[in-house]
Design a protein around this motif. Structure first.
Motif, PDB file in Angstrom:
ATOM      1  N   GLY A  72       0.808  -1.211   0.000  1.00 50.22           N
ATOM      2  CA  GLY A  72       0.000   0.000   0.000  1.00 50.22           C
ATOM      3  C   GLY A  72       0.839   1.256   0.000  1.00 50.22           C
ATOM      4  O   GLY A  72       0.572   2.206  -0.741  1.00 50.22           O
ATOM      5  N   TYR A  73       1.894   1.256   0.836  1.00 53.64           N
ATOM      6  CA  TYR A  73       2.798   2.409   0.856  1.00 53.64           C
ATOM      7  C   TYR A  73       3.476   2.588  -0.498  1.00 53.64           C
ATOM      8  O   TYR A  73       3.586   3.710  -1.019  1.00 53.64           O
ATOM      9  N   ALA A  74       3.957   1.484  -1.068  1.00 55.10           N
ATOM     10  CA  ALA A  74       4.631   1.559  -2.364  1.00 55.10           C
ATOM     11  C   ALA A  74       3.689   2.069  -3.439  1.00 55.10           C
ATOM     12  O   ALA A  74       4.084   2.863  -4.304  1.00 55.10           O
ATOM     13  N   SER A  75       2.437   1.651  -3.403  1.00 61.69           N
ATOM     14  CA  SER A  75       1.453   2.104  -4.379  1.00 61.69           C
ATOM     15  C   SER A  75       1.208   3.601  -4.254  1.00 61.69           C
ATOM     16  O   SER A  75       1.110   4.323  -5.255  1.00 61.69           O
ATOM     17  N   GLY A  76       1.124   4.087  -3.011  1.00 63.91           N
ATOM     18  CA  GLY A  76       0.935   5.518  -2.793  1.00 63.91           C
ATOM     19  C   GLY A  76       2.118   6.333  -3.273  1.00 63.91           C
ATOM     20  O   GLY A  76       1.963   7.369  -3.936  1.00 63.91           O
ATOM     21  N   LEU A  77       3.338   5.885  -2.964  1.00 59.28           N
ATOM     22  CA  LEU A  77       4.535   6.598  -3.406  1.00 59.28           C
ATOM     23  C   LEU A  77       4.675   6.563  -4.921  1.00 59.28           C
ATOM     24  O   LEU A  77       5.127   7.535  -5.538  1.00 59.28           O
ATOM     25  N   ASP A  78       4.288   5.451  -5.520  1.00 57.09           N
ATOM     26  CA  ASP A  78       4.325   5.328  -6.980  1.00 57.09           C
ATOM     27  C   ASP A  78       3.474   6.413  -7.634  1.00 57.09           C
ATOM     28  O   ASP A  78       3.913   7.116  -8.555  1.00 57.09           O
TER      29      ASP A  78
END
Length: 492
Positions: free
Chosen positions: A426-432
């Motif tokens: 989820g964090y990676a998706s948001g940063l992406d």
């Protein structure tokens, strides 16, 4: 060396006020734990400071033009120091948010006057060197904030990130009163209706963006805040058009070049720095780094920004402003694109290094030129207005960027985890998604700058300082920009 002591006084204030935009990034987890703060409260700890800067910069610039730049700068240092002490002693998030708002008041007074003080103190080649050093400090300070924050938070607790401002402010005040020129007081009066309308517009828009991300974009209070912001903008334009002493001379906005600088400044700050808070949360909450290691992971941006700004400042008088500003924005877009391609659920901190370094170089190229181009486009008695306007839009970009990226981040995090994905995913998706939007914003800023700032005509390198020093206001107190100034700055 004594001639550079005024620059030291100016840079000390600029450093602490800009470091405090981002120094709390790596301290957010510790603050959340100690003060039992929600995610929304953490956003306001970040945003209220940038919001106060953005909302009050032009007010502070007007006050400086009326009462003297040194006087307002010194007052800002005192307010900033006292608010920093209050922030360190805060027993809860409400007190901390309030102290951060007052910090923003002091920071606005310092930020609105620093560029004008550089311009008034130095001339000729020294002015280019001074703006280069000042720009390097500006470019590196916001980027260095997470590093200093990590060192102080892990070593002494989050309160230390505010207490460190006190001795620096004391030294800066002493130097300011001793070595900076007193300057002359101007005529006119403060534009209170314009100041009130602009502050209401900035605050309402920021609140609407933060609330919309948490409660939905069609929620009644969100829509009301957007409506209030729109009405306040209309009121601001009306107030400035009628005022004999406007906070922002609307005639400047009719220059495509000046409006382009404002738009470029807003998009630049949003793209380059607004995502750092979410990168810091990922580094600590997901990768489990300590505050120091989390801050050091952002070091490529700080180091590259400082070096690029120092080099660009020494040579910027040879280039039309559109080139380093637009070039810097393109590099920021490229760096954000690298981050977009590099950060995944399985990524480690090394995935950030290349992208952050490229963003840092872009920020270092653009920062010194943005403000100096605006300041040197107006007579000295309007330097506060011009510098404050560009810096206002920079801080608006930071404020709105944090709010918009926060809404994007929480939405992607919620969607990923509710669909069965891990917190890490989820964090990676948001940063992406944040990196992608930041790249688009930076490219848009480059297009705006290239489309609105015309190439500078050939002019002697010494023309700019001479033209600025000899400029005078028109009969109605509005800026009159000479052809030599326009040639030297690329503003027509």
């Amino acid at each position: 060396m004594r001639k550079w002591l005024p620059l030291v006084a100016i840079c000390l204030g600029a450093f602490i006020l800009l470091v405090d935009v981002t120094i709390v990034n790596v301290a957010l987890p510790s603050m959340a734990s100690d003060l039992d703060a929600s995610f929304t409260s953490l956003q306001w700890v970040m945003d209220i400071y940038a919001l106060a800067l953005a909302a009050l910069l032009m007010v502070a610039g007007s006050l400086a033009d009326l009462f003297g730049h040194r006087r307002i700068y010194a007052a800002g240092l005192v307010v900033f120091a006292l608010a920093s002490l209050a922030a360190a002693l805060s027993p809860n998030t409400a007190a901390l948010i309030t102290a951060r708002a007052v910090q923003g008041v002091g920071g606005a007074a310092m930020f609105a006057t620093s560029a004008a003080l550089v311009s008034a103190t130095y001339h000729g080649r020294d002015r280019g060197t001074a703006f280069g050093v000042w720009g390097a400090v500006n470019g590196a300070a916001a980027a260095a904030g997470p590093i200093l924050g990590g060192l102080l938070t892990q070593g002494f607790g989050w309160q230390a990130i505010f207490l460190v401002n006190l001795p620096i402010a004391v030294v800066a005040v002493a130097l300011t009163l001793k070595v900076l020129p007193a300057g002359r007081r101007g005529a006119g009066r403060l534009d209170l209706p314009g100041a009130a309308a602009f502050t209401l517009a900035a605050a309402s828009l920021t609140y609407a963006l933060i609330r919309g991300g948490e409660h939905g974009w069609t929620e009644s209070l969100t829509l009301t805040a957007f409506a209030v912001a729109a009405l306040a903008v209309v009121g601001f334009v009306a107030a400035e058009a009628r005022s004999a002493h406007p906070m922002l001379d609307l005639a400047l906005l009719r220059r495509a070049s000046f409006s382009g600088l404002l738009g470029g400044a807003l998009l630049y700050q949003a793209a380059a720095f607004s995502g750092l808070v979410y990168l810091s949360l990922w580094l600590q909450n997901v990768l489990g780094l300590s505050p120091i290691r989390g801050g050091l992971a952002l070091m490529p941006l700080a180091g590259a920004s400082f070096l690029a700004a120092a080099v660009a400042g020494r040579h910027m008088h040879r280039l039309a402003p559109r080139l380093p500003i637009a070039g810097g924005l393109v590099l920021i877009a490229a760096g954000c694109a690298v981050l977009w391609l590099s950060v995944h659920a399985s990524s480690g901190q090394s995935a950030l290094f290349a992208g952050l370094a490229i963003v840092g170089v872009g920020a270092g190229l653009a920062t010194p030129v943005l403000v100096s181009a605006a300041v040197e486009a107006v007579p000295p008695q309007r330097a506060g207005m011009a510098g404050a306007a560009v810096n206002t839009f920079r801080q608006l970009g930071m404020t709105l960027g944090i709010a918009v990226f926060g809404a994007v981040f929480t939405s992607r995090l919620r969607d990923t985890t509710s669909g069965g994905g891990s917190l890490r995913a989820g964090y990676a998706s948001g940063l992406d998604r944040i990196s992608l939007y930041a790249a688009v914003a930076a490219l848009a800023g480059a297009v705006v700058v290239l489309a609105t700032l015309r190439p500078a005509a050939a002019a002697p390198a010494a023309a700019a300082p001479a033209a600025v020093d000899g400029a005078s206001a028109g009969a109605e107190g509005k800026p009159q920009v000479s052809a030599a100034e326009e040639a030297a700055t690329g503003l027509k």
